[in-house]
Design an enzyme around this catalytic site. Structure first.
Site, PDB file in Angstrom:
ATOM      1  N   CYS A 356      11.900  10.618  -9.992  1.00  0.00           N
ATOM      2  CA  CYS A 356      12.440   9.526 -10.802  1.00  0.00           C
ATOM      3  C   CYS A 356      11.344   8.610 -11.346  1.00  0.00           C
ATOM      4  CB  CYS A 356      13.451   8.724  -9.995  1.00  0.00           C
ATOM      5  SG  CYS A 356      12.810   8.049  -8.457  1.00  0.00           S
ATOM      6  N   HIS A 489      14.762   4.804  -5.099  1.00  0.00           N
ATOM      7  CA  HIS A 489      15.085   5.225  -6.463  1.00  0.00           C
ATOM      8  C   HIS A 489      14.475   4.220  -7.456  1.00  0.00           C
ATOM      9  CE1 HIS A 489      17.018   7.604  -9.414  1.00  0.00           C
ATOM     10  NE2 HIS A 489      17.993   6.752  -9.725  1.00  0.00           N
ATOM     11  N   ASP A 510      19.344   6.002 -16.176  1.00  0.00           N
ATOM     12  CA  ASP A 510      19.036   6.561 -14.847  1.00  0.00           C
ATOM     13  C   ASP A 510      18.502   7.975 -15.004  1.00  0.00           C
ATOM     14  OD1 ASP A 510      18.935   7.373 -12.202  1.00  0.00           O
ATOM     15  OD2 ASP A 510      20.903   6.556 -11.686  1.00  0.00           O
TER      16      ASP A 510
END
Length: 576
Positions: A356, A489, A510
């Site tokens: 991520c 995250h 996201d």
């Protein structure tokens, strides 16, 4: 060493020598005063007289006359009187004269028992001894012959007491006497404890009774030492402490291995290896043909060699689609701020679960490529692949940026699945001569663990303008998106909504959203429902801590060196 004068045997202690002489030389010279038995020990002779001549011990059956004429019972002619020598109830000393005994129970003739220096004792039987044992004369003669047989050198020990017998016949009679004594009047077998003479009904009760003796003796032996309890307690405490340390070490190792797997530094391979394993599993399940596997693997190797992202996870036109939507719909918003054009990058098979941070950097870089302010530092217009981003971070570390963070990863990212966070993004931007800062919202500032200060700060970032006029309802700024990091995250903030009631909502892209979900934003028919995954209210962000990385322009060469020096102790702006 002490030596026996009779046989020459050597012994250590004087008590052992006395016992040896008593048992081996003195007691072995005893003879029966009532029959021809000789060469037996004192205990054997006592047993022989009591068992073979029981009538001599009965005062009602027989009497004897002393030479002086005084009547004496047979019980008074005891073994101790007939065999006394020097005040000790033993046989006559060596060299003393001993008369051979003659037995004639039928005629009542005189019977000579024994003699010693200075005294002579004779006993005259006045009555005929009655036979009390129901056995034949031949059997009695054979038995007396066995009893008068020469004594063997070996001695037999009684299994029920400490008596030593010279032959098996005497031992047998002795053991039979034990067995008779151990039977109760009712005729039931009784078992005697060898330690305390307690009689038990069966062998099992006797075994349990003896075990109680042994357990009590062990406990008494351990309790005899005053420090035994303390030593035992210390030993148990040390063993417990050792087990606790071993368990803690094992748990620490397991936690460390878990963290290594979580952060991708367990040596299981990086981006390319994960892509290969994913395709291998697809081939094994029949979801991918072998020819397609080799084709995609060749494309992967080509992309990695070029250092550029293959664009398979890239979605363009997201900000423009949001702008068009807010321009015509969503009338409940008073103000809407959007960042500069930004492409969405989602995770792929090679970085799923850990990529991520790299994907958010690619989103930020796609926005910088479209802005004239950052054109001087953005010579290469391609978006780097994840292995290339790892290589760029390692180069930033070699320049001296964030030495502590570099040591955390052991100066190595390539070929791993290591997570990166706000500090790595800051180092990477600084190495590209981009001015960045880290804002740390280290604790909640609102009820129910919310962060209203974070929303206010984002509003100030997007609404920064030089005029005091009321901003229009919809504004697309020339600012790059914000990098938002929290535990486990990271995402990218590309805009902000302000409702009529004054509440704020962040617009977030996201990397965990798939390409198909993101492309729903591009359709006017599905953007309304897809926007629910992009819009985040204050109540939806409840992590304990958030960090934001914001770009503020370009660094000069001197400013870059200053930033490198400052990064040795990297500090963030803390709010509140």
């Amino acid at each position: 060493m002490l030596t026996c004068d009779i046989c020459g045997e050597e012994l250590l202690l004087e008590e052992d020598l006395k016992t040896h002489i008593l048992l081996s030389h003195e007691e072995n010279d005893m003879c029966c005063p009532l029959c021809s038995l000789s060469g037996v020990s004192y205990d054997e002779l006592r047993f022989h007289v009591s068992s073979a001549h029981p009538e001599e011990n009965d005062p009602d059956q027989s009497t004897s006359k002393h030479p002086e004429g005084t009547n004496t019972t047979a019980s008074e002619v005891s073994l101790s009187e007939s065999c006394r020598a020097g005040g000790i109830c033993l046989s006559a000393p060596a060299g003393a004269h001993r008369a051979s005994p003659s037995v004639n129970t039928d005629s009542g003739a005189a019977k000579s028992v024994c003699s010693s220096p200075g005294e002579t004792a004779s006993i005259t039987s006045t009555t005929q001894r009655p036979k009390t044992r129901p056995e034949s004369s031949s059997h009695s003669k054979a038995k007396q012959k066995r009893l008068s047989s020469p004594r063997k050198d070996e001695q037999l020990s009684c299994p029920l007491c400490a008596l030593l017998c010279s032959n098996s016949v005497i031992l047998q009679e002795h053991v039979e006497l034990h067995l008779v004594e151990q039977r109760s009047p009712e005729g039931n077998r009784r078992f005697e404890c060898p330690l305390c003479s307690v009689l038990c009904n069966d062998s099992f009760s006797l075994q349990e009774h003896v075990e109680l003796h042994l357990d009590h003796g062990a406990a008494a032996g351990s309790a005899g030492s005053p420090d035994s309890d303390l030593k035992l307690a210390r030993r148990l405490q040390e063993e417990e402490e050792q087990r606790r340390r071993q368990e803690e070490d094992w748990q620490e190792k397991e936690e460390f291995k878990k963290l290594q797997r979580q952060f991708g530094v367990d040596g299981s391979g990086g981006y390319s290896r994960q892509v290969e394993r994913t395709m291998e599993r697809a081939v094994a399940r029949g979801l991918m043909a072998p020819a397609e596997f080799h084709s995609k693997k060749a494309e992967l190797m080509e992309s990695l060699a070029s250092g550029a992202d293959d664009g398979r996870t890239r979605t363009q036109g997201v900000i423009k689609a949001l702008y068009d939507y807010y321009q015509t719909d969503c009338r409940d918003c008073v103000h809407v701020w959007l960042s500069a054009d930004t492409d969405h990058f989602c995770s792929s098979a090679g970085d799923k679960g850990w990529g991520c941070g790299y994907r958010n950097f690619q989103m930020m870089l796609s926005s910088l490529h479209r802005m004239d302010t950052y054109t001087p530092t953005m010579q290469d217009r391609t978006i780097p692949s994840i292995p290339q981003v790892q290589r760029m971070i390692e180069e930033a570390w070699r320049e001296g940026l964030d030495a502590q963070g570099a040591s955390h990863f052991n100066q190595h990212l390539q070929g791993t699945r290591a997570w990166i966070g706000a500090t790595e993004i800051y180092s990477l931007l600084t190495s590209l001569r981009l001015k960045a800062r880290i804002v740390d919202f280290h604790r909640p500032t609102g009820p129910a663990d919310t962060h209203p200060r974070l929303f206010e700060w984002v509003k100030q970032y997007f609404s920064q303008t030089g005029s005091n006029r009321l901003p229009p309802r919809l504004v697309q700024t020339s600012l790059p998106p914000l990098y938002l990091q929290h535990q486990g995250h990271s995402r990218s903030i590309v805009g902000l909504e302000q409702k009529k009631n004054g509440s704020l909502c962040l617009l977030i892209l996201d990397p965990g959203s798939s390409v198909s979900e993101t492309r729903k934003l591009l359709s006017r028919d599905s953007i309304g429902s897809a926007l629910r995954h992009v819009r985040k209210s204050i109540s939806s962000l409840k992590h304990k801590q958030y960090q934001v990385v914001a770009l503020q322009g370009v660094l000069s060469a001197e400013e870059k060196q200053i930033s490198i020096l400052k990064s040795r102790t990297l500090c963030a702006e803390r709010i509140p």
